[in-house]
Design a protein around this motif. Structure first.
Motif, short mmCIF file in Angstrom:
data_model
loop_
_atom_site.label_atom_id
_atom_site.label_comp_id
_atom_site.label_asym_id
_atom_site.label_seq_id
_atom_site.Cartn_x
_atom_site.Cartn_y
_atom_site.Cartn_z
N TRP A 32 0.86 -1.18 0.00
CA TRP A 32 0.00 0.00 0.00
C TRP A 32 0.90 1.23 0.00
O TRP A 32 2.08 1.12 0.40
N VAL A 34 0.94 5.68 0.78
CA VAL A 34 0.36 7.00 1.05
C VAL A 34 1.27 8.01 0.38
O VAL A 34 2.46 8.10 0.73
N TRP A 60 2.97 2.70 9.78
CA TRP A 60 2.95 2.43 8.32
C TRP A 60 3.47 1.02 8.06
O TRP A 60 2.88 0.28 7.27
N ARG A 63 1.12 -1.78 8.65
CA ARG A 63 0.06 -1.85 7.62
C ARG A 63 0.64 -2.12 6.23
O ARG A 63 -0.05 -1.90 5.23
N THR A 65 2.63 -0.44 4.43
CA THR A 65 2.37 0.79 3.68
C THR A 65 3.64 1.62 3.58
O THR A 65 4.30 1.88 4.59
N ILE A 127 -4.20 7.46 -1.18
CA ILE A 127 -3.88 6.10 -0.73
C ILE A 127 -4.03 5.20 -1.94
O ILE A 127 -5.05 5.24 -2.65
N LEU A 155 -6.79 3.67 6.21
CA LEU A 155 -6.01 2.51 5.75
C LEU A 155 -6.56 1.23 6.38
O LEU A 155 -6.72 0.21 5.71
N GLN A 159 -8.20 -1.80 4.32
CA GLN A 159 -7.62 -3.15 4.40
C GLN A 159 -8.66 -4.15 4.88
O GLN A 159 -8.67 -5.31 4.45
#
Ligand code: BEZ
Length: 211
Positions: A32, A34, A60, A63, A65, A127, A155, A159
């Motif tokens: 993912w 950002v 982050w 996740r 990300t 995102i 997020l 998810q």
């Protein structure tokens, strides 16, 4: 001017950053992402925002990300401003900051809103999912610092949505019950989610969000 929409493939680009030159989608890989813009280096609100994003590095990572920032300043300016950001927020800026002095990327992502005072980028947030599709777009004015706890919350909601037939109600927080998508008829939803709470035929909640 480009017009991006949710569900579009995130436009790819190559850019200079504080971590060297990168190709955006290669850098992102199947994580993912950002991607957020700020108006200018050496400005107060931006200093707090980039510091906050640094402070959240473990969130982050948890996740899966990657985060990346952009402004229309040079790599040299980013690199000389970064120590201030780190000092003010007592953190490390461990993510790349894109230098976009010719505004190529900012225009590609519609981050320039001249009515906001000048032709620097506003506070945009994208995102982008593992599939490279745009999942969220936010645009904040230059005067308002963003709430990155909200970005984390979105997020988490995205998810959850990617994991099964779930949507999230107003003000949902991780751990709250989720809404079962209308793609699942109520009879089937009752089998899948024995705790199903049918508030209305079109509003069904469950706490069992792993299927
Ligand atoms: C700021 O980061 O404080 C800021 C930058 C550009 C315009 C307004 C505020």
């Amino acid at each position: 001017m480009t017009s991006l929409h949710l569900g579009d493939t995130a436009p790819d680009f190559t850019a200079s950053t504080t971590e060297g030159e990168l190709s955006f989608l290669d850098w992102k890989g199947d994580s993912w992402a950002v991607f957020f813009s700020h108006p200018a280096d050496y400005t107060p609100v931006c200093t707090t925002e980039l510091g906050r994003v640094g402070q959240l590095s473990e969130e982050w990572d948890r996740r899966n990300t990657k985060v990346i920032a952009l402004s229309v300043d040079s790599v040299q300016d980013h690199n000389s401003w970064k120590p201030d950001v780190e000092e003010v927020s007592n953190t490390t800026v461990g993510y790349p900051i894109i230098a976009d002095p010719d505004k190529t990327v900012a225009v590609l992502y519609d981050m320039i809103h001249p009515g906001e005072g000048d032709t620097s980028s506003v506070r945009s947030v994208f995102i982008i999912g593992p599939d490279n599709l745009i999942k969220l777009m936010l645009t904040y004015p230059k005067s308002v610092g963003r709430n990155f706890d909200e970005i984390l919350r979105v997020l988490d909601a995205l998810q959850l949505n990617a994991s099964g037939p779930f949507a999230t109600p107003a003000d949902w927080r991780p751990g709250d019950r989720a809404i079962v998508s209308l793609d699942i008829p109520t009879d089937e939803a009752k089998e899948l989610f024995p705790d199903l709470d049918v508030v209305k035929p079109y509003l069904r909640y469950t706490n069992s969000t792993s299927i």
